[in-house]
Design an enzyme around this catalytic site. Structure first.
Site, PDB file in Angstrom:
ATOM      1  CG  HIS A 108      27.924  69.061  37.882  1.00 24.44           C
ATOM      2  ND1 HIS A 108      26.744  68.416  37.546  1.00 24.44           N
ATOM      3  CD2 HIS A 108      28.931  68.299  37.371  1.00 24.44           C
ATOM      4  CE1 HIS A 108      27.033  67.331  36.852  1.00 24.44           C
ATOM      5  NE2 HIS A 108      28.347  67.236  36.733  1.00 24.44           N
TER       6      HIS A 108
ATOM      7  CD  GLU B  88      28.790  68.344  45.803  1.00 25.43           C
ATOM      8  OE1 GLU B  88      27.673  68.867  45.982  1.00 25.43           O
ATOM      9  OE2 GLU B  88      28.924  67.221  45.272  1.00 25.43           O
TER      10      GLU B  88
HETATM   11  C1  GAR Z   1      25.250  67.065  45.125  1.00 22.64           C
HETATM   12  O1  GAR Z   1      26.311  66.171  45.020  1.00 22.64           O
HETATM   13  C2  GAR Z   1      25.208  67.993  43.924  1.00 22.64           C
HETATM   14  O2  GAR Z   1      26.485  68.335  43.446  1.00 22.64           O
HETATM   15  C3  GAR Z   1      24.468  67.122  42.932  1.00 22.64           C
HETATM   16  O3  GAR Z   1      23.439  66.538  43.679  1.00 22.64           O
HETATM   17  C4  GAR Z   1      23.909  66.347  45.022  1.00 22.64           C
HETATM   18  C5  GAR Z   1      22.902  66.918  45.976  1.00 22.64           C
HETATM   19  O4  GAR Z   1      23.242  66.601  47.282  1.00 22.64           O
HETATM   20  N1  GAR Z   1      23.984  67.888  41.842  1.00 22.64           N
HETATM   21  C6  GAR Z   1      23.961  67.413  40.616  1.00 22.64           C
HETATM   22  O5  GAR Z   1      24.297  66.279  40.319  1.00 22.64           O
HETATM   23  C7  GAR Z   1      23.450  68.410  39.577  1.00 22.64           C
HETATM   24  N2  GAR Z   1      23.771  67.966  38.260  1.00 22.64           N
HETATM   25  P1  GAR Z   1      22.565  67.331  48.499  1.00 22.64           P
HETATM   26  O6  GAR Z   1      21.059  67.264  48.247  1.00 22.64           O
HETATM   27  O7  GAR Z   1      22.943  66.512  49.691  1.00 22.64           O
HETATM   28  O8  GAR Z   1      23.059  68.731  48.530  1.00 22.64           O
END
Ligand code: GAR
Length: 284
Positions: A178, A248
């Site tokens: 998250h 992340e």
């Molecule tokens: C990421 O920033 C992740 O932390 C967020 O969605 C994005 C996905 O990016 N998740 C949430 O907000 C869950 N509540 P990605 O598809 O490029 O990995």
């Protein structure tokens, strides 16, 4: 099981495919069809195998043949899939002792699903919806995960709530990432840029990603790892999102590597800690 649940590229699997379909080995009851389909612009057109006994067998065999000890991962995405990509690359590069056995998505046309198809990772659509009628039910998904011998489930930008049966099937074995320092700015409705907008609006000076175990609700499971980044005075949500996303990719790979190495220790009060690889007496 209905057709159209799994698509696997015929050219991208990392290990040799079993040319002899073995429908008794798996619970999928599917017919064998193939379709030619183009991947993302950067990829060559691939021969896609639609949910078939042989596609399942190949997916199972491809992972089992790569490494006897490596853990089998299911990654769930709804969007661009950059976290999926970093975990997949880390697994291919040996940083994570795992193998992405399947990509699960509610958005079959998303970037993460495209990347999976281009890299020989079978794609399962879940759940079934108006825009994704090929999606499978929870029971069918559980069967697929069992058939593929999935050890761990990784949510990587998957925005639907995970059904209780699925959470219960993977105790202490399902992670989510998250983009905020939970418990702040988490829960239903807090996803993607909404999180970063709320962080900036709150005046918080620090943000960063949280990796946590998944429970029955959004973003409330036990925290496993976090990283901190500054929130700068003139940040836009996009700038903050990029700074957080960079972290992340590092922290999720580290957490998944620890999970696959059995380096997670549960403290008596239920807090999970990551044991350092370099020094087993230290926790991260
Ligand atoms: C990421 O920033 C992740 O932390 C967020 O969605 C994005 C996905 O990016 N998740 C949430 O907000 C869950 N509540 P990605 O598809 O490029 O990995």
């Amino acid at each position: 099981m209905e057709a159209a649940a799994v698509a696997s590229s015929g050219t991208g699997l990392r290990c040799s495919l079993n040319p002899v379909p073995n429908p008794h080995k798996i619970s999928a009851r599917v017919r064998f069809t193939t379709t030619r389909q183009s991947c993302a612009a950067t990829c060559r057109p691939l021969l896609l195998l639609r949910p078939t006994a042989s596609a399942y067998s190949a997916a199972i065999d491809s992972g089992a043949g790569c490494s006897g000890v490596s853990k089998r991962l299911a990654v769930f995405v709804s969007g661009g899939g950059s976290n999926f990509r970093s975990v997949h690359e880390a697994a291919l590069g040996g940083k994570v002792n795992g193998h992405v056995a399947v990509l699960v998505t509610d958005k079959p046309g998303c970037g993460g699903a495209d990347y999976a198809r281009c890299n020989g990772v079978p794609v399962v659509v879940f759940p079934k919806s108006k825009s994704a009628p090929e999606g499978v039910s929870t029971d069918q998904l559980l069967n697929v995960l069992r058939d593929l011998k999935v050890d761990f489930v990784l949510l990587a930008g998957y925005l639907k709530l995970i059904p209780g049966e699925l959470v219960q099937a993977y105790p202490r074995s399902m992670l989510n990432i998250h983009p905020s320092l939970l418990p702040a700015f988490g829960g239903k409705g807090y996803y993607g840029s909404k999180v970063h907008k709320a962080v900036i609006a709150s005046g918080a000076r620090y943000s960063g990603p949280t990796v946590h175990f998944v429970d029955m609700q959004f973003d409330t499971g036990r925290t496993l790892a976090q990283r901190v980044v500054p929130v700068l005075a003139n940040d836009t949500p996009e700038q903050l999102a990029a700074r957080v996303l960079h972290e992340e990719h590092q922290v999720y790979v580290e957490a998944v590597a620890a999970l696959c190495d059995d380096r997670i220790v549960w403290r008596e009060d239920g807090v999970p800690l990551i044991r350092s690889q370099a020094n087993p007496n230290e926790y991260m």
